[in-house]
Design a protein around this motif. Sequence first.
Motif, mmCIF file in Angstrom:
data_model
loop_
_atom_site.group_PDB
_atom_site.id
_atom_site.type_symbol
_atom_site.label_atom_id
_atom_site.label_comp_id
_atom_site.label_asym_id
_atom_site.label_seq_id
_atom_site.Cartn_x
_atom_site.Cartn_y
_atom_site.Cartn_z
ATOM 1 N N PRO A 1 83.752 -48.673 -33.946
ATOM 2 C CA PRO A 1 82.749 -49.475 -33.239
ATOM 3 C C PRO A 1 82.057 -50.468 -34.183
ATOM 4 N N THR A 2 81.786 -51.643 -33.658
ATOM 5 C CA THR A 2 81.118 -52.668 -34.460
ATOM 6 C C THR A 2 80.169 -53.444 -33.571
ATOM 7 N N THR A 3 79.090 -53.940 -34.139
ATOM 8 C CA THR A 3 78.200 -54.808 -33.362
ATOM 9 C C THR A 3 78.274 -56.238 -33.886
ATOM 10 N N THR A 4 79.129 -56.447 -34.877
ATOM 11 C CA THR A 4 79.202 -57.771 -35.487
ATOM 12 C C THR A 4 79.890 -58.773 -34.563
ATOM 13 N N LYS A 5 80.904 -58.325 -33.844
ATOM 14 C CA LYS A 5 81.592 -59.198 -32.869
ATOM 15 C C LYS A 5 81.411 -58.529 -31.512
ATOM 16 N N THR A 6 80.900 -59.290 -30.558
ATOM 17 C CA THR A 6 80.538 -58.664 -29.281
ATOM 18 C C THR A 6 81.678 -58.702 -28.268
ATOM 19 N N GLY B 1 93.273 -53.643 -41.254
ATOM 20 C CA GLY B 1 92.404 -53.126 -40.203
ATOM 21 C C GLY B 1 91.066 -53.836 -40.232
ATOM 22 N N ILE B 2 90.412 -53.921 -39.059
ATOM 23 C CA ILE B 2 89.088 -54.566 -38.985
ATOM 24 C C ILE B 2 88.201 -53.848 -37.970
ATOM 25 N N GLY B 3 86.901 -53.917 -38.208
ATOM 26 C CA GLY B 3 85.932 -53.414 -37.238
ATOM 27 C C GLY B 3 85.258 -52.128 -37.672
ATOM 28 N N GLY B 4 83.994 -52.216 -38.034
ATOM 29 C CA GLY B 4 83.192 -51.040 -38.342
ATOM 30 C C GLY B 4 83.617 -50.284 -39.585
ATOM 31 N N ILE B 5 84.330 -50.944 -40.468
ATOM 32 C CA ILE B 5 84.843 -50.249 -41.655
ATOM 33 C C ILE B 5 83.770 -50.202 -42.750
ATOM 34 N N SER C 1 89.565 -55.152 -43.662
ATOM 35 C CA SER C 1 88.725 -56.347 -43.663
ATOM 36 C C SER C 1 87.350 -55.960 -43.141
ATOM 37 N N ILE C 2 86.355 -56.495 -43.813
ATOM 38 C CA ILE C 2 84.991 -56.077 -43.539
ATOM 39 C C ILE C 2 84.039 -57.255 -43.542
ATOM 40 N N ILE C 3 83.077 -57.197 -42.663
ATOM 41 C CA ILE C 3 82.001 -58.195 -42.700
ATOM 42 C C ILE C 3 80.728 -57.525 -43.227
ATOM 43 N N THR C 4 80.017 -56.816 -42.336
ATOM 44 C CA THR C 4 78.643 -56.420 -42.675
ATOM 45 C C THR C 4 78.515 -55.343 -43.750
ATOM 46 N N ALA C 5 79.532 -54.497 -43.906
ATOM 47 C CA ALA C 5 79.415 -53.467 -44.948
ATOM 48 C C ALA C 5 79.261 -54.119 -46.327
ATOM 49 N N PHE D 1 86.365 -67.442 -44.525
ATOM 50 C CA PHE D 1 85.175 -68.147 -44.043
ATOM 51 C C PHE D 1 85.233 -68.166 -42.520
ATOM 52 N N ARG D 2 84.286 -67.452 -41.898
ATOM 53 C CA ARG D 2 84.276 -67.305 -40.427
ATOM 54 C C ARG D 2 82.906 -67.740 -39.919
ATOM 55 N N GLU D 3 82.807 -69.026 -39.625
ATOM 56 C CA GLU D 3 81.510 -69.600 -39.238
ATOM 57 C C GLU D 3 81.478 -69.738 -37.726
HETATM 58 N N1 TZP Z 1 87.225 -58.668 -35.160
HETATM 59 C C1 TZP Z 1 87.324 -57.430 -34.688
HETATM 60 S S1 TZP Z 1 85.992 -56.500 -35.130
HETATM 61 C C2 TZP Z 1 85.290 -57.781 -35.976
HETATM 62 C C3 TZP Z 1 86.106 -58.892 -35.883
HETATM 63 C C4 TZP Z 1 85.841 -60.208 -36.469
HETATM 64 C C5 TZP Z 1 83.973 -57.679 -36.679
HETATM 65 C C6 TZP Z 1 84.008 -56.832 -37.897
HETATM 66 O O1 TZP Z 1 82.750 -56.789 -38.510
HETATM 67 P P1 TZP Z 1 82.190 -55.493 -39.244
HETATM 68 O O2 TZP Z 1 80.773 -55.861 -39.601
HETATM 69 O O3 TZP Z 1 83.016 -55.285 -40.471
HETATM 70 O O4 TZP Z 1 82.255 -54.366 -38.274
#
Ligand code: TZP
Length: 210
Positions: free
Chosen positions: A136-141, A166-170, A187-191, A39-41
């Motif tokens: 590359p990711t646009t989720t975290k600036t 790993g995190i970011g743009g996956i 680890s993924i957010i927007t995908a 949970f990342r609010e």
């Molecule tokens: N830390 C490094 S990149 C990132 C975070 C929290 C965002 C990752 O988001 P996404 O949508 O999976 O690229």
Amino acid sequence: MNIKEYLKVYFIMGSNNCKGDPRVVLKEAIAGGITMFQFREKGEGALQGKEKYQLAYDLQQICKQHEVPFIVNDDVDLAIKLGADGIHIGQEDEKAYIVKEKAPHQLIGVSVHSIEELQQAIKDKADYVGMGPVFPTTTKTDTKAVQGTNLIQQARQQKIDFPIVGIGGITAENAEKVIQGGADGISIITAISLAMSPKQAAEQLLQAVK
Ligand code: TZP
Ligand code: MG
């Protein structure tokens, strides 16, 4: 299950990462096979106070029902109050060893960007580290520079057998590269959070790391 198994498909989300109800997104992601949830609010429009607590509580209940570990980003007090399974912190947050003292029975994850930070996290008794942004990711600036899997590979070349995600743009398309680079999981957010079908997205990500 051990921590490396939990890291396989580690879904991260807050309310501003979703178009609809985060509870629905999480249920779908779990149905698709995510192995851990954070949970990342934070960021624009992030919930505060009672609203934040209520959402965290609801998401934790959903995780409990499905035996998916529930991790809280940054907010150590919230994690302790809820009895979360773990806490994830960055370099700008409270030091990992202090968090471990406050919450000795919770998993501690730390974001690291160098071998030195990785070694410090190990010394501080962290349970896993996150490395990125891999792509590359646009989720975290406010991210550090995109590093591909370089740092993950470096750690493995130095025979550091510590849980790494790993995190970011996956995405399902590039996830395999992250695992081949030596990560235990992604680890993924927007995908997942912005997918038409979070369930299908999670299934595809799980398939890609297997
Ligand atoms: N830390 C490094 S990149 C990132 C975070 C929290 C965002 C990752 O988001 P996404 O949508 O999976 O690229
Ligand atoms: Mg943080």
